[in-house]
Design a protein around this motif. Structure first.
Motif, PDB file in Angstrom:
ATOM      1  N   GLN A   1       0.844  -1.196   0.000  1.00  0.00           N
ATOM      2  CA  GLN A   1       0.000   0.000   0.000  1.00  0.00           C
ATOM      3  C   GLN A   1       0.877   1.243   0.000  1.00  0.00           C
ATOM      4  O   GLN A   1       0.553   2.242   0.622  1.00  0.00           O
ATOM      5  CB  GLN A   1      -0.909  -0.008   1.240  1.00  0.00           C
ATOM      6  CG  GLN A   1      -2.087  -0.960   1.111  1.00  0.00           C
ATOM      7  CD  GLN A   1      -3.011  -0.598  -0.046  1.00  0.00           C
ATOM      8  OE1 GLN A   1      -3.439   0.549  -0.171  1.00  0.00           O
ATOM      9  NE2 GLN A   1      -3.287  -1.541  -0.928  1.00  0.00           N
ATOM     10  N   GLU A   2       1.993   1.185  -0.727  1.00  0.00           N
ATOM     11  CA  GLU A   2       2.892   2.322  -0.715  1.00  0.00           C
ATOM     12  C   GLU A   2       2.210   3.563  -1.291  1.00  0.00           C
ATOM     13  O   GLU A   2       1.380   3.456  -2.185  1.00  0.00           O
ATOM     14  CB  GLU A   2       4.172   2.004  -1.503  1.00  0.00           C
ATOM     15  CG  GLU A   2       4.027   1.943  -3.008  1.00  0.00           C
ATOM     16  CD  GLU A   2       3.440   0.645  -3.546  1.00  0.00           C
ATOM     17  OE1 GLU A   2       3.214  -0.281  -2.759  1.00  0.00           O
ATOM     18  OE2 GLU A   2       3.204   0.591  -4.759  1.00  0.00           O
ATOM     19  N   THR A   3       2.574   4.703  -0.731  1.00  0.00           N
ATOM     20  CA  THR A   3       1.988   5.971  -1.180  1.00  0.00           C
ATOM     21  C   THR A   3       3.119   6.908  -1.550  1.00  0.00           C
ATOM     22  O   THR A   3       4.095   7.028  -0.809  1.00  0.00           O
ATOM     23  CB  THR A   3       1.152   6.602  -0.042  1.00  0.00           C
ATOM     24  OG1 THR A   3       0.158   5.653   0.332  1.00  0.00           O
ATOM     25  CG2 THR A   3       0.480   7.886  -0.488  1.00  0.00           C
TER      26      THR A   3
ATOM     27  N   ASN B   1      -1.344   6.151  -4.787  1.00  0.00           N
ATOM     28  CA  ASN B   1      -1.086   4.722  -4.588  1.00  0.00           C
ATOM     29  C   ASN B   1      -0.861   4.091  -5.952  1.00  0.00           C
ATOM     30  O   ASN B   1      -1.525   4.449  -6.922  1.00  0.00           O
ATOM     31  CB  ASN B   1      -2.289   4.044  -3.929  1.00  0.00           C
ATOM     32  CG  ASN B   1      -2.488   4.538  -2.508  1.00  0.00           C
ATOM     33  OD1 ASN B   1      -3.504   5.133  -2.200  1.00  0.00           O
ATOM     34  ND2 ASN B   1      -1.497   4.329  -1.666  1.00  0.00           N
TER      35      ASN B   1
END
Ligand code: ACM
Length: 608
Positions: A360-362, A368
């Motif tokens: 769920q990297e932002t 995202n």
């Protein structure tokens, strides 16, 4: 429709007045970073800084207040550029633009400046021996000198001042093969001018000096002798044309300004999360589907796009820009920006993401899923196709691959990435990133081009991109120093001094970003590309570059007063020897350059 917005502490207070009743309108807008709603509606969707707020029923003519804040409270809205951009209402199937808020650097009276007691020229020449006298010059006469023809064309195109005049001073050319590239000499006497040069660049720069002096000395050309050579081969200016699509004419005008500053590298950033703006045959969906963003498009109205805006540079546009630059002694470096900053790319080609990935990297911009996964075969295949076609379109020896701001922990949730890491004996996602950049660097080298990339590309267990890459140090100078010590050639563009999208001052009436610094005119020269405590890296520092990101730019003209006069500081720093620039000097010279900016019709920050 009426729309008003103001900063109040951490709040961004928006007053919307519809001229007709609406049942269930949605307020659409973008901030610089992801928003939250404090009062007046409900956030129903969000992508990066773009938000949609469900409003209650609106009565005709009645103001409705929506109060917003940044989701991350450490991002403090600094000035007017942080107010909602590109705002509009959606009422059922209809979209209605809200009036634009006042934008760009505010027009103010000119600030006073101390006259410069010397040659009014930016960058300052290496040597100037004045006779103390001047000559009233109407222009110049020369024969068979294409570089001076190009200076003349520039002066005419921008309606600056006559450069060519039948009764002007005759110019003769003397060749000196010992001169460095772009270096020149000028002897200005009452009977004529002698240019000493080793080729096109030197002659062009001599012509630019003559044209500039005519303007800054009001036609009274000082007599004497100039010996001049640049400190750095790479004197760059970057422009982000992905977040905002600048018309071709605006880019040509920027190239003209760069030439007047003796800047010789245009770093063309036309690909990012929001768009890929150059027509390529290999991936038509990529540019066709990202040309416009906003309602109904792949990318919604982030960064002030409004209901819909954008554009693509055709192959013919690219050829026009390259040819225009070449005549001005400028090379154009394209940037394709991979593997992160690729939200649009990943949405159009979902096969470049691992469907089993649970990461769920932002990104810093709040997106995202904006990094393509190197473990998916489509990713490197498509990146390589892009690199090949773009390298073939641009004659310059460098291709910039991007490589910045991969969100932390990207790919760590991807089974395919973990398998690849195991096979390649890569322990961390940084190692996988470095491996990816190395593969693309090697591909670039196989095309006969030198790879370039942002500073992060040196990461990874094997030293990252390799392949003789040129790295751009941007978060500061530390990564550039480390990269130089690791054997990379480096361009310094530290955000604290060279990011011209930063606001000039803390004032709420100013305009621009502030995450790195507030950058005054003096700040652009108060640093050294080779810091005092790192003299060993000097041979690796190939130059400096001004950078301009366009997150809050929604109209071409807004870039002008962000660059002027600060681009003069970049020019001085890139050209003049170590220790030869100073804040008072550049401020005083910038005062004289008002004549240059005003004659060419380039807006400037009069308070800066
Ligand atoms: C950068 O400013 N992300 C290179």
């Amino acid at each position: 429709m009426k729309f008003h917005a103001a900063l109040s502490g951490k709040d961004i207070v928006c007053d919307i007045t519809s001229d007709r009743a609406m049942q269930a309108p949605v307020f659409c807008f973008s901030l610089m970073v992801p928003p939250v709603v404090i009062e007046g509606g409900t956030l129903i969707t969000q992508t990066g800084g773009y938000g949609e707020v469900q409003l209650p029923e609106l009565a005709a003519g009645e103001a409705h207040r929506v109060v917003l804040r940044h989701a991350n409270p450490s991002f403090i809205a600094a000035n007017r550029a942080w107010l909602p951009l590109g705002a509009y209402l959606r009422d059922g199937a209809e979209t209605i633009a809200l009036p634009r808020l006042p934008s760009g650097v505010a027009d103010t009276p000119d600030s006073p400046f101390a006259p410069f007691d010397g040659l009014r020229l930016v960058p300052q020449p290496t040597q100037w021996q004045p006779t103390g006298r001047t000559i009233a010059a109407t222009g110049f006469v020369w024969h068979d000198t294409p570089a001076l023809d190009a200076v003349n064309a520039l002066a005419k195109r921008r309606q600056m001042i006559p450069f060519s005049a039948d009764d002007g001073l005759p110019v003769s050319i003397a060749t000196d093969a010992t001169l460095a590239e772009d270096a020149y000499g000028l002897t200005i006497t009452t009977s004529g001018v002698t240019v000493t040069t080793n080729g096109y660049g030197g002659t062009f720069n001599a012509g630019v000096t003559l044209l500039s002096l005519l303007m800054t000395h009001d036609g009274e050309l000082p007599l004497g002798q100039i010996t001049d050579a640049p400190r750095f081969d790479w004197r760059g200016q970057h422009l982000d044309c992905a977040r905002h699509f600048y018309g071709v004419e605006t880019i040509l005008k920027l190239l003209d300004l760069m030439a007047l500053c003796k800047l010789n590298r245009f770093h063309w950033h036309f690909a990012d999360d929001e768009a890929f703006r150059v027509e390529v045959t290999c991936l038509p969906d990529l540019w066709e589907k990202t040309a416009q963003r906003g309602e109904g498009h792949v990318i919604p109205s982030v960064f002030g796009a409004g209901i819909s805006s954008g554009g693509t540079y055709s192959k013919a546009d690219v050829a026009t820009i390259i040819a225009h630059a070449k005549a001005l002694n400028i090379e154009v470096m394209p940037e394709i920006e991979v593997p992160a900053h690729a939200l649009a790319f990943c949405r159009i080609y979902p096969e470049t993401r691992d469907p089993a990935e649970n990461g769920q990297e932002t990104s810093v911009q709040g997106y995202n899923g904006n990094a393509a996964n190197p473990a998916m075969p489509a990713t490197l295949e498509k990146f390589k196709a892009l690199a090949t076609e773009i390298a073939n379109m641009f004659p310059f020896q460098y291709l910039h691959l991007g490589g910045d701001e991969l969100p932390h922990e990207t790919w760590s949730g991807s089974p395919a990435a973990r398998k690849l890491m195991e096979a390649e004996q890569l322990a961390t996602t940084d190692d996988l990133f470095g491996w990816t950049m190395e593969k693309l660097g090697a591909h670039t080298a196989s095309l006969g081009r030198r790879p370039a990339a942002w500073e992060e590309a040196a990461r990874g267990k094997n030293g990252g991109i390799g392949n003789g890459a040129l790295l751009f140090s941007w978060t500061g100078q530390g990564p550039g120093i480390a990269a130089a010590r690791a054997g990379y050639d480096v361009i310094m563009t530290p955000a604290q001094h060279a990011y011209l999208d930063m606001a000039h001052s803390e004032g709420q009436q100013d305009w621009g970003a502030n995450w790195a610094a507030y950058i005054s005119l003096e700040d652009t020269v108060n640093w050294d590309p080779v810091p005092d405590d790192a003299p060993d890296i000097a041979p690796r520092i190939k130059g400096i570059e001004g950078t301009f990101w366009s997150e809050f730019t929604t109209q071409d003209w807004e870039v002008e007063a962000m660059l002027a006069p600060r681009i003069l500081g970049i020019a001085a720093k890139a050209w003049q020897p170590a220790g030869a620039t100073s804040g008072p000097q550049i401020r005083s010279l910038a005062g004289h350059y008002r004549a240059v900016f005003d004659r060419m019709g380039w807006a400037r920050n009069k308070a800066a």
